[in-house]
Scaffold this motif. Structure first.
Motif, PDB file in Angstrom:
ATOM      1  N   SER A 140      28.576  28.629  12.773  1.00 55.73           N
ATOM      2  CA  SER A 140      27.664  29.136  11.221  1.00 55.73           C
ATOM      3  C   SER A 140      28.867  29.561  10.400  1.00 55.73           C
ATOM      4  O   SER A 140      28.175  28.791   9.368  1.00 55.73           O
ATOM      5  CB  SER A 140      26.740  30.606  11.787  1.00 55.73           C
ATOM      6  OG  SER A 140      26.171  30.126  12.547  1.00 55.73           O
ATOM      7  N   ALA A 153      24.615  35.197   9.777  1.00 58.78           N
ATOM      8  CA  ALA A 153      24.896  34.520   8.628  1.00 58.78           C
ATOM      9  C   ALA A 153      24.070  34.191   6.611  1.00 58.78           C
ATOM     10  O   ALA A 153      24.295  34.050   6.002  1.00 58.78           O
ATOM     11  CB  ALA A 153      24.512  33.029   9.488  1.00 58.78           C
ATOM     12  N   ALA A 188      23.591  27.732  10.492  1.00 63.88           N
ATOM     13  CA  ALA A 188      23.672  28.883  11.827  1.00 63.88           C
ATOM     14  C   ALA A 188      22.425  28.917  12.884  1.00 63.88           C
ATOM     15  O   ALA A 188      22.255  26.915  13.312  1.00 63.88           O
ATOM     16  CB  ALA A 188      23.578  30.111  11.265  1.00 63.88           C
TER      17      ALA A 188
END
Ligand SMILES: Cc1cc2nc3c(=O)[nH]c(=O)nc-3n(C[C@H](O)[C@H](O)[C@H](O)COP(=O)(O)OP(=O)(O)OC[C@H]3O[C@@H](n4cnc5c(N)ncnc54)[C@H](O)[C@@H]3O)c2cc1C
Length: 409
Positions: free
Chosen positions: A306, A17, A289
């Motif tokens: 995410s 992420a 995330a």
């Protein structure tokens, strides 16, 4: 001696992420530092990237590298293996029913992060600085975020993006509380070769009394990655088995649908828990995330959610944050926009998981009835597929991009 460096955005956390967030910020023309240690390449998991994740990663120029070794997921098959009196019928969700060539693609996590890392090095090195150490502390003030690094140096940013996972220090600095809960389950993951039978791009999820046992197409037509959700003591027992015995045990649990297995990776285990932040922003901070939400690996939702965090944050910055990406109205709008998607996914995954492991008949009955209805009513089945895949606003985008990719491949 500490010295201070200034950037528009500091992304704290260098997992998948964090990498995508840094690349996205650079694409918006913002200067950025990606903070966190280099990935060790030892993640045994794979990630099914579904729905709008594909066009989103395409829009960042990342998809071709990621997908090169991924396998398309065309059919998702659910098999009730709970052994309970009221059994749900076997249900197949076929992507062609909702005019998609595939629901998405399953990607090896190490390959995913390596590809994202390479993209950072090649495409965005002028805008993204990488500081490959841990952040020691974070201070969020009205005019900026101050991030002190392990070596004593300090980054000053107008926006801090918390991508530093479940124990996020950015979230802590923002004073955002989490709702947390535990599950009596552990996910054991391992990759399998099944030379006698191809997977035919079908992902098969056995619903067992301890959680799902899911085989997902992996590297080629004859390998699958397994996520096996069991009681913690069972996960430990499986992990400790010799590879040959483990292969036999997993073949038994898979009812030999692919014939004999060969274990091709070391099993790893992940204790399951859930958490969701009470809000998704703080002063000069956006939580994304696993710093904002985490839940069991059911229905492949975690990283997909995410990516929608990052895409949403980018939309808000594009719209309102050109002058200041960390301004109050930017982070607050982001936080509000993410609420329904994050909370509905968290609740959906929780309920599905509880319907498997709970001894109470209500949840079991609802799941059985839902799947029976899905089998009989195509419109309901299509609705369930679309809901499982994406936030409702993203469906059109997804179809265009996935179908285009398949036609060109
Ligand atoms: C068994 C299993 C299967 C899954 N399958 C899927 C799937 O099919 N599809 C899907 O969408 N999701 C799936 N998920 C979820 C997905 O794996 C996670 O959402 C994803 O890995 C989390 O990535 P992240 O970048 O948010 O967090 P992480 O990977 O935890 O990254 C956090 C990073 O922050 C760094 N960090 C921490 N503290 C600091 C600090 N102080 N300073 C600097 N850096 C710091 C860490 O070193 C780490 O690199 C699965 C999860 C599990 C457990």
């Amino acid at each position: 001696m500490s010295h201070e460096r200034k950037v528009d955005v500091a992304v704290v956390g260098s997992g998948p992420a964090g990498h995508v967030a840094a690349i996205q910020m650079a694409k918006l023309g913002l200067s950025c530092v990606l903070i966190g240690p280099e990935h060790g390449g030892e993640d045994g998991r794979t990630t099914a990237l579904l729905g709008s994740s594909v066009p989103y990663l395409q829009s960042l120029g990342l998809w071709d590298g990621i997908a090169a070794e991924g396998q398309a997921l065309k059919i998702m098959r659910l098999i009730d293996d709970t052994g309970r009196l009221f059994k749900a019928p076997t249900t197949e969700f076929d992507s062609s029913e909702i005019d998609l060539e595939a629901f998405g693609y399953n990607i090896d996590n190490n390959r995913l992060v390596a590809t994202l890392h390479a993209a950072l090095e090649v495409q965005d090195q002028e805008r993204v600085i990488q500081d490959k150490q841990l952040a020691r502390s974070v201070r969020l003030e009205s005019d900026g975020a101050m991030i002190e690094m392990e070596d004593g140096s300090v980054w000053q940013a107008r926006l801090a993006i918390a991508a530093d996972g479940r124990k996020s220090i950015v979230r802590e600095a923002a004073g955002v509380e989490m709702r947390k809960w535990a599950y009596p389950q552990t996910a054991m993951v391992v990759n399998l070769h099944h030379p006698s039978t191809p997977h035919n791009n079908i992902s098969t999820e056995f619903h067992t009394k301890t959680g799902p046992f899911t085989l997902v197409p992996y590297r080629d037509g004859f390998t699958s990655s397994l996520v096996c959700v069991v009681k913690p003591e069972d996960a430990e027992r499986l992990k400790g088995m010799d590879r040959h015995l483990l292969a036999l045990e997993l073949e038994r649990r898979a009812h030999s649908i692919y014939g004999a297995f060969e274990v091709i990776s070391d099993p790893q285990s992940f204790p399951l828990s859930g958490m969701v932040a009470k809000q998704f922003y703080g002063p000069r901070a956006a939580l994304i995330a696993e710093s904002a939400h985490a839940f069991p690996p059911i229905g492949a939702q975690g990283l997909n959610l995410s990516l929608r965090d990052i895409s949403s944050l980018a939309d808000v910055i594009r719209e309102d944050g050109a002058g200041d990406p960390g301004a109050d109205d930017v982070v607050q709008t982001y936080g509000q926009l993410r609420r329904s998607d994050i909370w509905s996914r968290t609740a959906g995954v929780h309920m599905l998981n509880m319907s498997l492991i709970s001894a109470l008949p209500f949840g079991q009955g609802a799941r059985t009835a839902g799947l029976a209805l899905a089998n009989m009513v195509p419109s309901l089945r299509k609705l369930m597929m679309k809901a499982g895949l994406d936030a409702p606003t993203k469906i059109g985008w997804t179809a265009d991009a996935i179908n285009k990719r398949e036609k060109h491949s």
